[in-house]
Write an enzyme that holds these catalytic residues in place. Sequence first.
Site, PDB file in Angstrom:
ATOM      1  N   PHE A   1     -11.111  -7.465  14.021  1.00  0.00           N
ATOM      2  CA  PHE A   1      -9.926  -8.086  13.602  1.00  0.00           C
ATOM      3  C   PHE A   1      -9.930  -6.561  12.469  1.00  0.00           C
ATOM      4  O   PHE A   1     -10.782  -6.207  11.753  1.00  0.00           O
ATOM      5  CB  PHE A   1     -10.288  -9.241  12.756  1.00  0.00           C
ATOM      6  CG  PHE A   1      -9.782  -9.542  11.565  1.00  0.00           C
ATOM      7  CD1 PHE A   1      -8.602  -9.666  12.070  1.00  0.00           C
ATOM      8  CD2 PHE A   1     -10.039  -9.916  10.734  1.00  0.00           C
ATOM      9  CE1 PHE A   1      -7.240 -10.513  11.402  1.00  0.00           C
ATOM     10  CE2 PHE A   1      -8.474 -10.095   9.158  1.00  0.00           C
ATOM     11  CZ  PHE A   1      -7.524 -10.608   9.854  1.00  0.00           C
ATOM     12  N   GLN A   2      -8.591  -6.614  11.650  1.00  0.00           N
ATOM     13  CA  GLN A   2      -8.138  -5.567  11.571  1.00  0.00           C
ATOM     14  C   GLN A   2      -8.618  -3.796  11.066  1.00  0.00           C
ATOM     15  O   GLN A   2      -8.312  -2.792  10.921  1.00  0.00           O
ATOM     16  CB  GLN A   2      -8.209  -6.076   9.474  1.00  0.00           C
ATOM     17  CG  GLN A   2      -6.824  -6.878   9.749  1.00  0.00           C
ATOM     18  CD  GLN A   2      -7.206  -7.280   7.964  1.00  0.00           C
ATOM     19  OE1 GLN A   2      -7.540  -7.338   7.388  1.00  0.00           O
ATOM     20  NE2 GLN A   2      -5.471  -8.130   7.751  1.00  0.00           N
TER      21      GLN A   2
ATOM     22  N   GLU B   1       1.000  -1.103  -0.078  1.00  0.00           N
ATOM     23  CA  GLU B   1      -0.055  -0.290   0.381  1.00  0.00           C
ATOM     24  C   GLU B   1       1.052   1.098   0.058  1.00  0.00           C
ATOM     25  O   GLU B   1       0.239   1.810  -0.525  1.00  0.00           O
ATOM     26  CB  GLU B   1      -1.205  -0.066   1.448  1.00  0.00           C
ATOM     27  CG  GLU B   1      -1.876  -1.314   1.606  1.00  0.00           C
ATOM     28  CD  GLU B   1      -1.951  -2.348   1.862  1.00  0.00           C
ATOM     29  OE1 GLU B   1       0.278  -2.853   2.414  1.00  0.00           O
ATOM     30  OE2 GLU B   1      -2.385  -3.102   1.689  1.00  0.00           O
TER      31      GLU B   1
ATOM     32  N   LYS C   1     -17.366  -0.994   6.199  1.00  0.00           N
ATOM     33  CA  LYS C   1     -17.909  -2.203   5.198  1.00  0.00           C
ATOM     34  C   LYS C   1     -18.902  -2.418   4.625  1.00  0.00           C
ATOM     35  O   LYS C   1     -19.967  -2.145   3.658  1.00  0.00           O
ATOM     36  CB  LYS C   1     -17.168  -3.231   5.896  1.00  0.00           C
ATOM     37  CG  LYS C   1     -17.644  -4.794   4.731  1.00  0.00           C
ATOM     38  CD  LYS C   1     -16.503  -5.569   4.575  1.00  0.00           C
ATOM     39  CE  LYS C   1     -16.642  -6.620   4.064  1.00  0.00           C
ATOM     40  NZ  LYS C   1     -15.687  -8.097   4.519  1.00  0.00           N
TER      41      LYS C   1
ATOM     42  N   MET D   1      24.416   8.362   1.386  1.00  0.00           N
ATOM     43  CA  MET D   1      24.381   9.595   1.934  1.00  0.00           C
ATOM     44  C   MET D   1      24.661   9.919   3.655  1.00  0.00           C
ATOM     45  O   MET D   1      25.221  10.438   4.176  1.00  0.00           O
ATOM     46  CB  MET D   1      23.228  10.311   2.251  1.00  0.00           C
ATOM     47  CG  MET D   1      22.505  11.713   1.975  1.00  0.00           C
ATOM     48  SD  MET D   1      24.324  12.583   1.211  1.00  0.00           S
ATOM     49  CE  MET D   1      22.917  13.732  -0.122  1.00  0.00           C
TER      50      MET D   1
HETATM   51  C1  LIG Z   1      12.487   5.576   4.752  1.00  0.00           C
HETATM   52  C2  LIG Z   1      13.974   5.961   4.905  1.00  0.00           C
HETATM   53  N1  LIG Z   1      14.449   5.514   6.457  1.00  0.00           N
HETATM   54  C3  LIG Z   1      16.467   6.359   6.936  1.00  0.00           C
HETATM   55  C4  LIG Z   1      15.952   8.081   6.098  1.00  0.00           C
HETATM   56  C5  LIG Z   1      17.640   8.652   6.102  1.00  0.00           C
HETATM   57  N2  LIG Z   1      18.347   7.980   4.694  1.00  0.00           N
HETATM   58  C6  LIG Z   1      18.690   9.567   3.794  1.00  0.00           C
HETATM   59  S1  LIG Z   1      20.122   9.027   3.328  1.00  0.00           S
HETATM   60  C7  LIG Z   1      19.642   7.514   2.937  1.00  0.00           C
HETATM   61  C8  LIG Z   1      21.075   6.624   2.531  1.00  0.00           C
HETATM   62  C9  LIG Z   1      20.576   6.147   0.789  1.00  0.00           C
HETATM   63  O1  LIG Z   1      20.905   4.670   0.351  1.00  0.00           O
HETATM   64  P1  LIG Z   1      20.997   4.801  -1.014  1.00  0.00           P
HETATM   65  O2  LIG Z   1      19.401   4.481  -1.621  1.00  0.00           O
HETATM   66  O3  LIG Z   1      21.639   3.299  -0.951  1.00  0.00           O
HETATM   67  O4  LIG Z   1      21.462   6.308  -1.591  1.00  0.00           O
HETATM   68  P2  LIG Z   1      22.374   6.084  -2.053  1.00  0.00           P
HETATM   69  O5  LIG Z   1      23.384   7.892  -0.978  1.00  0.00           O
HETATM   70  O6  LIG Z   1      23.403   5.857  -1.514  1.00  0.00           O
HETATM   71  O7  LIG Z   1      22.928   7.031  -3.627  1.00  0.00           O
HETATM   72  C10 LIG Z   1      18.584   6.983   4.026  1.00  0.00           C
HETATM   73  C11 LIG Z   1      19.442   6.021   4.969  1.00  0.00           C
HETATM   74  C12 LIG Z   1      15.631   7.634   4.701  1.00  0.00           C
HETATM   75  N3  LIG Z   1      15.537   9.374   3.850  1.00  0.00           N
HETATM   76  N4  LIG Z   1      14.105   7.356   4.475  1.00  0.00           N
END
Ligand SMILES: Cc1ncc(C[n+]2csc(CCOP(=O)(O)OP(=O)(O)O)c2C)c(N)n1
Lengths: 170, 560
Positions: free
Chosen positions: B110-111, B48, B160, B466
């Site tokens: 439920f749910q 979802e 529902k 990042m």
């Molecule tokens: C749902 C979620 N969890 C954690 C983060 C924190 N976060 C920001 S950038 C990042 C790394 C992203 O890794 P990747 O998708 O491999 O991209 P890259 O930076 O390596 O290009 C994280 C963990 C986030 N933005 N969103």
Amino acid sequence: MRHLVSVLVEDHPRVLTRITALFARRGFNIESLAVGKTHVSGLSRISIVVLGDDRTIEQVEKQLNKLVEVIKVTDHREPHVEREMALVKVHTEGVEDRLQIKEIVEAFRARAVDVARKSAVYEVTGSPGKIEGFIEGLEPYGVLEVMRSGAIAMSRGESVLKPRMKKEAV
Amino acid sequence: MNGAETILEALEREGVKHIFGVPGGANMPIYDAMYSRPGIKHFLMRHEQGAGHAAEGYAISSGRTGVAFATSGPGALNMVTSLADAMMDSVPLVAITGQVPRSAVGTDAFQESDVTGVTMPVTKHNYLLQDVEDIPRIIKEAFIIAANGRPGPVLIDVPKDVQLDEFSGSFDVEPRIPGFKPTTKGHPRQIQKALDALTGARKPVLLVGGGAQDASEALRRFAEKTGMPVITTLKGMGVLPGTHPQVIGMPGMHGTVTANLAIQQADLIMAVGMRFDDRITGNLQKFAPNVKTIIHVDIDPAEIGKVVEASVPIVGDAGWVMAQLAREAPQLQLEAWWEQIRAWQKENPLPEPRGDELTSIDVVRAFWQATQGQAYVSTGVGQHQMFAAIYWKTMLPRGFVTSGGLGTMGYGLPASIGVQVAHPDKTVINFDGDGSLQMTLQELATLVKYNLPVKVLVFNNGYLGMVRQWQDLFNDKRYAEIQLYESNPNFALLAEAFGMRGVVIEKKEQLKKAVDETLEHPGPVLVDLRIPKEEAVFPMIPAGGSADDIITQHPEEAGS
Ligand SMILES: Cc1ncc(C[n+]2csc(CCOP(=O)(O)OP(=O)(O)O)c2C)c(N)n1
Ligand SMILES: [Mg+2]
């Protein structure tokens, strides 16, 4: 700074939750809150006492206005009447005490709404400051219970909080 | 006609053609009604959250309100992240969720979960639909609220039994939302004030955000008439084509040096449909210290004065206001200002890849070259997102679909599905991270199921890149819990396992051919791009810093 904000809302389930959740989420400070129906069916009115600087209050008004069920918001800066009501239960044993309490009650134009053997309940109406004064005055005799309604307000003169074109800000 | 059929009829009357969703116990009557209704095409998603993001991608790239369905409890809760994302980025969405029958509400059935309660802070408005006769009115209101004023998500939770109740009313009903009256026309006095303020400006900048995506044409006229330099935020990209000579890049944390210096030196900022997010302003005390006038155009009065004080606030629709302004806009004397800006641009070119390795920059550029920017782009969140934002010159309004305000990893793939559905004949490229993709990668199955020819580019650096960059620069290289490489799947094989084409690119020399083949392939393709593990994306202003703190290359490479 203390601000009194009146909010006219649609009388829907959860509308109060929306408002209090908004305050909690945005870190606005509520000192008191009072809600009641109005003379128009389907509309309720909420009075909120908010603490904050001008910028915060501006955000309070604007964020409230964004809620779909909020019809109108006003921060009472204009001449207005502000009232609060309180019920105060006091320990009243001893004849001397009773007489002194009576004096305080008269001075604050309060009145007894319940009198029992060892206690009495007084009703007082006025500005929040007056209510605090009343409670303080009774403190030496033993205040057993206090219930305050929260402040409510209304502008003086003809100006009326009613549904109108809103969000025509600026 | 029962409630479920009424819902679909009302949606069709709103012009809905596409829905993204997942069925379950509490919304089965709606799916049952859908079975015999060819007018609406439903896309079955694998999660979802994906349905919500697909509806977002659909809405952002087309301007039409996106629609998503989920069942009660876990289904609706799975969609919360996408609703929050849509709220942050002002995306018009209508989510319809099933709820347990009215008699069971409040009994921990439920749910059952309190979906209107949970989603209250992440929706523009929500409804618990209690009476079958209210369906046409509430659906009408939901579409009005979602798309008008500052757009946003609206959720309708439908028990529902309401879906099964017999409907006998009319569809010809009036909305009842007396509290909803957005201001669309800017005040003439404020518009005049803005024009007066502009006349005296010597170093003005035009800051353009996502709220201006529909104002593209008027904005362009205004910009060209005044000659002002234009800075587009992450969400404002494409309002003017990225190659337009007056566009000087993105502001803020990963913005161009020139854009950030221009803001620091500016005497006038005209902000249109943007909200001075902290990723743009950095340290507020040091933001735009020389500015004398801020003209702030926004449809949401609450955004004006929230972060910065505006000297000329204009509440209204960006398109309307800009059209007024464009008509009267003065031509400004900006020769000296442009000379300065061109000098900054010359002194501070964007970082170029060095060495023979395949880099993120090469990839973004190669795809741009091959398409000339005539493609819709979605992204994950992280370094790859910023590489895309900086090096992909967005040519199409609504053409850069990315999670800005919430920064939701996993956004890219499901969002690209919505984009491709909205633009079946256009090229759609999803610039994704190896980390981000793995948060929603089950939607590869959705690409295959509907043969949506999205090009999924995995910037495979084996890291939560990042986070690694921050640890590298600010945490003394203490690389805690960011390693993906030991256990990343073989993405190309994985794609094949899903039934779509998977390709690996390891070398720069392979790039050109792979790009052409990828773009020519009629179906979905996943390209596993083996980029260096240690790339970092610059320029960068550390969080809470200002343009004075801008880093343009890795400190260890500085001077080399
Ligand atoms: C749902 C979620 N969890 C954690 C983060 C924190 N976060 C920001 S950038 C990042 C790394 C992203 O890794 P990747 O998708 O491999 O991209 P890259 O930076 O390596 O290009 C994280 C963990 C986030 N933005 N969103
Ligand atoms: Mg990565």
